[in-house]
Design a protein around this motif. Structure first.
Motif, PDB file in Angstrom:
ATOM      1  N   LEU A 102       0.828  -1.210   0.000  1.00  0.00           N
ATOM      2  CA  LEU A 102       0.000   0.000   0.000  1.00  0.00           C
ATOM      3  C   LEU A 102       0.856   1.251   0.000  1.00  0.00           C
ATOM      4  O   LEU A 102       0.588   2.208  -0.740  1.00  0.00           O
ATOM      5  CB  LEU A 102      -0.940  -0.013   1.208  1.00  0.00           C
ATOM      6  CG  LEU A 102      -1.950   1.129   1.318  1.00  0.00           C
ATOM      7  CD1 LEU A 102      -3.205   0.652   2.032  1.00  0.00           C
ATOM      8  CD2 LEU A 102      -1.382   2.360   2.048  1.00  0.00           C
ATOM      9  N   GLN A 103       1.897   1.281   0.837  1.00  0.00           N
ATOM     10  CA  GLN A 103       2.752   2.462   0.924  1.00  0.00           C
ATOM     11  C   GLN A 103       3.461   2.737  -0.399  1.00  0.00           C
ATOM     12  O   GLN A 103       3.508   3.886  -0.867  1.00  0.00           O
ATOM     13  CB  GLN A 103       3.773   2.287   2.047  1.00  0.00           C
ATOM     14  CG  GLN A 103       3.159   2.231   3.436  1.00  0.00           C
ATOM     15  CD  GLN A 103       4.187   2.015   4.523  1.00  0.00           C
ATOM     16  OE1 GLN A 103       5.335   2.420   4.390  1.00  0.00           O
ATOM     17  NE2 GLN A 103       3.793   1.355   5.597  1.00  0.00           N
ATOM     18  N   ASP A 161       0.838   3.925  -2.956  1.00  0.00           N
ATOM     19  CA  ASP A 161       0.305   5.251  -2.640  1.00  0.00           C
ATOM     20  C   ASP A 161       1.335   6.339  -2.926  1.00  0.00           C
ATOM     21  O   ASP A 161       1.013   7.401  -3.447  1.00  0.00           O
ATOM     22  CB  ASP A 161      -0.117   5.288  -1.171  1.00  0.00           C
ATOM     23  CG  ASP A 161      -0.925   6.532  -0.828  1.00  0.00           C
ATOM     24  OD1 ASP A 161      -1.850   6.870  -1.597  1.00  0.00           O
ATOM     25  OD2 ASP A 161      -0.635   7.162   0.207  1.00  0.00           O
ATOM     26  N   GLN A 208       3.836   5.996  -5.002  1.00  0.00           N
ATOM     27  CA  GLN A 208       4.342   5.814  -6.366  1.00  0.00           C
ATOM     28  C   GLN A 208       5.873   5.795  -6.382  1.00  0.00           C
ATOM     29  O   GLN A 208       6.520   6.456  -7.200  1.00  0.00           O
ATOM     30  CB  GLN A 208       3.801   6.917  -7.293  1.00  0.00           C
ATOM     31  CG  GLN A 208       2.289   6.907  -7.404  1.00  0.00           C
ATOM     32  CD  GLN A 208       1.758   7.976  -8.349  1.00  0.00           C
ATOM     33  OE1 GLN A 208       2.491   8.800  -8.866  1.00  0.00           O
ATOM     34  NE2 GLN A 208       0.459   7.944  -8.576  1.00  0.00           N
ATOM     35  N   TYR A 268       4.046   6.871   7.257  1.00  0.00           N
ATOM     36  CA  TYR A 268       2.666   6.405   7.300  1.00  0.00           C
ATOM     37  C   TYR A 268       2.243   6.091   8.731  1.00  0.00           C
ATOM     38  O   TYR A 268       2.965   5.428   9.470  1.00  0.00           O
ATOM     39  CB  TYR A 268       2.496   5.169   6.412  1.00  0.00           C
ATOM     40  CG  TYR A 268       2.352   5.532   4.954  1.00  0.00           C
ATOM     41  CD1 TYR A 268       1.093   5.655   4.363  1.00  0.00           C
ATOM     42  CD2 TYR A 268       3.479   5.788   4.174  1.00  0.00           C
ATOM     43  CE1 TYR A 268       0.960   6.011   3.037  1.00  0.00           C
ATOM     44  CE2 TYR A 268       3.352   6.154   2.839  1.00  0.00           C
ATOM     45  CZ  TYR A 268       2.088   6.264   2.279  1.00  0.00           C
ATOM     46  OH  TYR A 268       1.960   6.624   0.964  1.00  0.00           O
ATOM     47  N   ARG A 291      -7.332   2.894   6.111  1.00  0.00           N
ATOM     48  CA  ARG A 291      -6.251   3.168   5.166  1.00  0.00           C
ATOM     49  C   ARG A 291      -5.182   3.991   5.858  1.00  0.00           C
ATOM     50  O   ARG A 291      -5.470   5.084   6.349  1.00  0.00           O
ATOM     51  CB  ARG A 291      -6.794   3.931   3.958  1.00  0.00           C
ATOM     52  CG  ARG A 291      -5.736   4.365   2.959  1.00  0.00           C
ATOM     53  CD  ARG A 291      -6.350   5.227   1.868  1.00  0.00           C
ATOM     54  NE  ARG A 291      -5.337   5.775   0.978  1.00  0.00           N
ATOM     55  CZ  ARG A 291      -5.588   6.672   0.024  1.00  0.00           C
ATOM     56  NH1 ARG A 291      -6.832   7.106  -0.155  1.00  0.00           N
ATOM     57  NH2 ARG A 291      -4.616   7.130  -0.736  1.00  0.00           N
ATOM     58  N   LYS A 302      -2.253   6.652   6.624  1.00  0.00           N
ATOM     59  CA  LYS A 302      -2.103   8.020   6.109  1.00  0.00           C
ATOM     60  C   LYS A 302      -0.623   8.345   5.951  1.00  0.00           C
ATOM     61  O   LYS A 302       0.157   8.178   6.887  1.00  0.00           O
ATOM     62  CB  LYS A 302      -2.749   9.021   7.066  1.00  0.00           C
ATOM     63  CG  LYS A 302      -4.234   8.800   7.301  1.00  0.00           C
ATOM     64  CD  LYS A 302      -4.794   9.749   8.338  1.00  0.00           C
ATOM     65  CE  LYS A 302      -4.284   9.433   9.719  1.00  0.00           C
ATOM     66  NZ  LYS A 302      -4.961  10.211  10.772  1.00  0.00           N
ATOM     67  N   ASN A 346      -2.267  12.248  -0.973  1.00  0.00           N
ATOM     68  CA  ASN A 346      -3.411  11.743  -1.746  1.00  0.00           C
ATOM     69  C   ASN A 346      -4.700  11.648  -0.936  1.00  0.00           C
ATOM     70  O   ASN A 346      -5.607  10.892  -1.309  1.00  0.00           O
ATOM     71  CB  ASN A 346      -3.091  10.356  -2.340  1.00  0.00           C
ATOM     72  CG  ASN A 346      -1.885  10.375  -3.255  1.00  0.00           C
ATOM     73  OD1 ASN A 346      -1.628  11.369  -3.937  1.00  0.00           O
ATOM     74  ND2 ASN A 346      -1.122   9.287  -3.279  1.00  0.00           N
ATOM     75  N   GLN A 347      -4.794  12.394   0.161  1.00  0.00           N
ATOM     76  CA  GLN A 347      -6.017  12.377   0.967  1.00  0.00           C
ATOM     77  C   GLN A 347      -6.425  13.816   1.298  1.00  0.00           C
ATOM     78  O   GLN A 347      -6.326  14.256   2.454  1.00  0.00           O
ATOM     79  CB  GLN A 347      -5.833  11.541   2.231  1.00  0.00           C
ATOM     80  CG  GLN A 347      -5.486  10.080   1.955  1.00  0.00           C
ATOM     81  CD  GLN A 347      -5.756   9.177   3.135  1.00  0.00           C
ATOM     82  OE1 GLN A 347      -6.847   9.145   3.694  1.00  0.00           O
ATOM     83  NE2 GLN A 347      -4.746   8.409   3.528  1.00  0.00           N
TER      84      GLN A 347
END
Length: 377
Positions: free
Chosen positions: A14-15, A18, A20, A73, A80, A82, A277-278
């Motif tokens: 995920l990290q 997220d 990229q 994170y 999810r 952050k 992205n949040q």
């Protein structure tokens, strides 16, 4: 973006997705982790071999204080994690010309926190940006014996410990701190009685209780204690460090008088840019400062409850939500509930905190709903 190889593969995936990430640096001693990262897409460079070549040319990188330094994170209430965006100026504000630590070129500072834990910001950049010595804890599983041996053999003079590790050192290995002149503790509530006990045995020691979420770059406030000071239990959060503002506000973000509980909100150069992205979560947590010193000022709403004492020192009173701390790490029960709810045969779930483990070491499920008790068993 520091990655912890001990984290579950799903969280690492995920990290990387997220953020990229295009390239990941991995030591050759972690072949399994290297294979995992490669399977997720990014290129892998082995620190021990691929990065050994040097160039005499200076890098032409126009880096300013407002560029990103790192992404860390943290647990997310929605399930999810952050990604907290920290800029260079926030790191510098923490470790340069901030009087809660008087750095010296003779100091020896231990870095034992995982790089994916924001305490490592202080441990690494504190000594490196002040001409002190940086000492690394030997790799491998953590143990009190290895920690104590390293502190003694490396003659560590400045040490940061999570509250839980500090409690163990104070109880089981206080002699390991013989060379330490300043000990900083935090991440969760610190025992004032242990601070007082340790100061009786070591009257030359300075102990600092540090408070601050990842979103304010490790510390926002500190309270330091020497042998001549009274130590409450729990000890207060203290006062803001340099280039940091702290407010205690009501639900309408209006200031509260002495003694009245409110939400602790933080401003200043330590604030993160936001969450990667949040944008919605960023807008909820980072709000316009109603008392701006400069245009564009923001406040971070911590969700922590606190109040001012008559002397202006801040006392911690708990959380406004269900977030908890364990060994310095923030844990959102909602994130665990979201993971449990993904199982199709689970109808309901609830995550609760137990302060004391059962004598058997097993999870006690008798107080849970029958459907969840069946699922856990």
């Amino acid at each position: 973006l520091p990655l912890d190889p001990a984290h579950p593969a799903e969280r690492i995936q995920l990290q990387l997705a997220d953020a990229q990430a295009k390239v990941v640096l991995v030591p050759a001693s972690l072949p399994a982790f290297s294979s995992l990262v490669q399977s997720l897409g990014p290129s892998v460079l082995a620190l021990d071999t691929d990065c050994s070549a040097e160039s005499p040319d200076d890098l032409t990188l126009p880096i300013t204080s407002s560029h990103l330094a790192y992404i860390l994170y943290t647990s997310g209430s929605t399930g999810r994690p952050k990604g907290v965006l920290i800029e260079h100026k926030s790191v510098v504000r923490l470790v340069r010309d901030n009087p809660f630590i008087a750095w010296s070129s003779d100091d020896r500072v231990l870095q034992h926190s995982p790089l994916a834990f924001d305490a490592s910001t202080l441990e690494v950049w504190g000594p490196l940006l002040n001409g002190a010595h940086l000492v690394l804890l030997p790799p491998g599983p953590f143990s009190l014996e290895i920690l104590s041996h390293t502190i003694r053999s490396a003659r560590i003079s400045i040490l940061w410990l999570t509250a839980s590790v500090f409690h163990r050192v104070a109880d089981e290995a206080p002699e390991a701190l013989a060379s330490v002149r300043q000990l900083l503790a935090g991440g969760e509530v610190v025992s004032g009685s242990r601070i007082a006990k340790l100061l009786i045995a070591r009257p030359d020691l300075l102990i600092t209780n540090g408070y601050g979420p990842t979103e304010s770059t490790t510390f926002a406030t500190t309270a330091s204690f020497s042998a001549r000071d009274r130590v409450d239990d729990p000890p207060p959060l203290g006062r803001p460090i340099a280039n940091t503002q702290v407010y205690l506000l009501d639900d309408q973000l209006q200031p509260l008088p002495v003694g009245v509980p409110g939400e602790l909100c933080i401003g200043g150069d330590g604030l993160a840019r936001g969450y990667l992205n949040q944008p919605d979560l960023t807008a909820q947590a980072f709000v316009p400062n109603p008392f701006p010193g400069t245009p564009g000022d923001r406040l971070y709403r911590t969700g922590d409850r606190a109040r001012y004492r008559p002397d202006g020192v801040i006392e911690f009173l708990g959380r406004r939500d269900s977030q908890v701390k364990s060994r310095g790490y923030r844990i959102e029960p909602g994130e665990i509930e979201a993971a449990l709810a993904a199982y199709p045969n689970l109808q309901a779930c609830a995550v609760v905190v137990r302060n004391e483990p059962s004598q058997s070491g097993r999870v006690e499920t008798g107080h849970l709903p029958a459907v969840l008790r069946t699922a856990l068993q």
